[in-house]
Design a protein around this motif. Structure first.
Motif, PDB file in Angstrom:
ATOM      1  N   SER A 146       0.805  -1.215   0.000  1.00 54.97           N
ATOM      2  CA  SER A 146       0.000   0.000   0.000  1.00 54.97           C
ATOM      3  C   SER A 146       0.840   1.268   0.000  1.00 54.97           C
ATOM      4  CB  SER A 146      -0.947   0.002   1.200  1.00 54.97           C
ATOM      5  OG  SER A 146      -0.224  -0.111   2.397  1.00 54.97           O
ATOM      6  N   MET A 195       0.576   5.044   1.683  1.00 53.40           N
ATOM      7  CA  MET A 195      -0.106   5.651   2.818  1.00 53.40           C
ATOM      8  C   MET A 195       0.205   7.132   2.934  1.00 53.40           C
ATOM      9  SD  MET A 195       0.949   2.558   5.317  1.00 53.40           S
ATOM     10  CE  MET A 195       2.262   2.036   4.231  1.00 53.40           C
ATOM     11  N   SER A 209      -4.897   5.012   3.274  1.00 54.00           N
ATOM     12  CA  SER A 209      -3.972   4.279   2.404  1.00 54.00           C
ATOM     13  C   SER A 209      -4.725   3.795   1.181  1.00 54.00           C
ATOM     14  CB  SER A 209      -3.348   3.095   3.148  1.00 54.00           C
ATOM     15  OG  SER A 209      -4.339   2.152   3.483  1.00 54.00           O
TER      16      SER A 209
END
Length: 182
Positions: A65, A67, A93
């Motif tokens: 991810s 973020m 995120s």
């Protein structure tokens, strides 16, 4: 006795100088890597560390991810990732790697219904403006963040998320390119 007092004075002066120096420092990419060093999966890249609207924000990624997080100094002057409620967590995120058949990736998150965050990565280079519905039929223009080749958007509003989440993307001529709500 004089030596003890002299040492105590030197320690106090040294500690004061250390604290003053640390509190004068802006956060760096190394500070983000240090703040997330115990996270799993590990932080791979820091895209941004910048003061935006009076708050220090960072955008970074790991294997799954990307973020966005708010930064705050602790009493020693070291930078930590904290939300507005003082919890060690990111604001929002989005998935990484991004699917190539999308215009942008996005996510929305509410922080105990006090704040809502909308964050995503812009994949279509013709997108120049993003609007987020923060109240029913009321749209807020999201901040577009450019970091080299990567482009992101971020919006924050008071209150809880409006469902369904409606995010609209526009070209530089104002043409609607994509909307999450048809």
């Amino acid at each position: 006795m004089k030596k003890i007092l002299l040492w105590l004075a030197l320690i106090a002066i040294g500690l004061t100088a250390f604290l003053f120096y640390n509190h004068q420092q802006s956060p760096t990419k190394d500070a983000i890597l240090n703040a997330t060093k115990n996270w799993s999966p590990a932080t791979e890249e820091v895209y941004l560390v910048s003061e935006i609207d009076g708050e220090w924000l960072t955008i970074f990624k790991n294997t799954h991810s990307i973020m966005i997080a708010r930064l705050e100094q602790n009493w020693l002057g070291f930078w930590k990732i904290k939300d507005e409620l003082g919890k060690e967590r990111t604001l929002a995120s989005t998935s990484y790697p991004a699917p190539q058949d999308k215009e942008f990736t996005w996510s929305g998150r509410s922080n105990e219904d006090k704040y809502s965050y909308y964050f995503g990565q812009i994949l279509n280079p013709t997108i120049k403006k993003i609007e987020v519905e923060t109240e029913k039929n009321s749209f807020k223009e999201a901040l577009i963040i450019r970091t080299g080749e990567a482009h992101f958007f971020f919006a924050k509003s008071s209150g809880k998320l409006v469902m369904p989440i409606n995010i609209r993307a526009f070209s530089d001529t104002g043409e609607l390119i994509y909307s999450t709500v048809k």
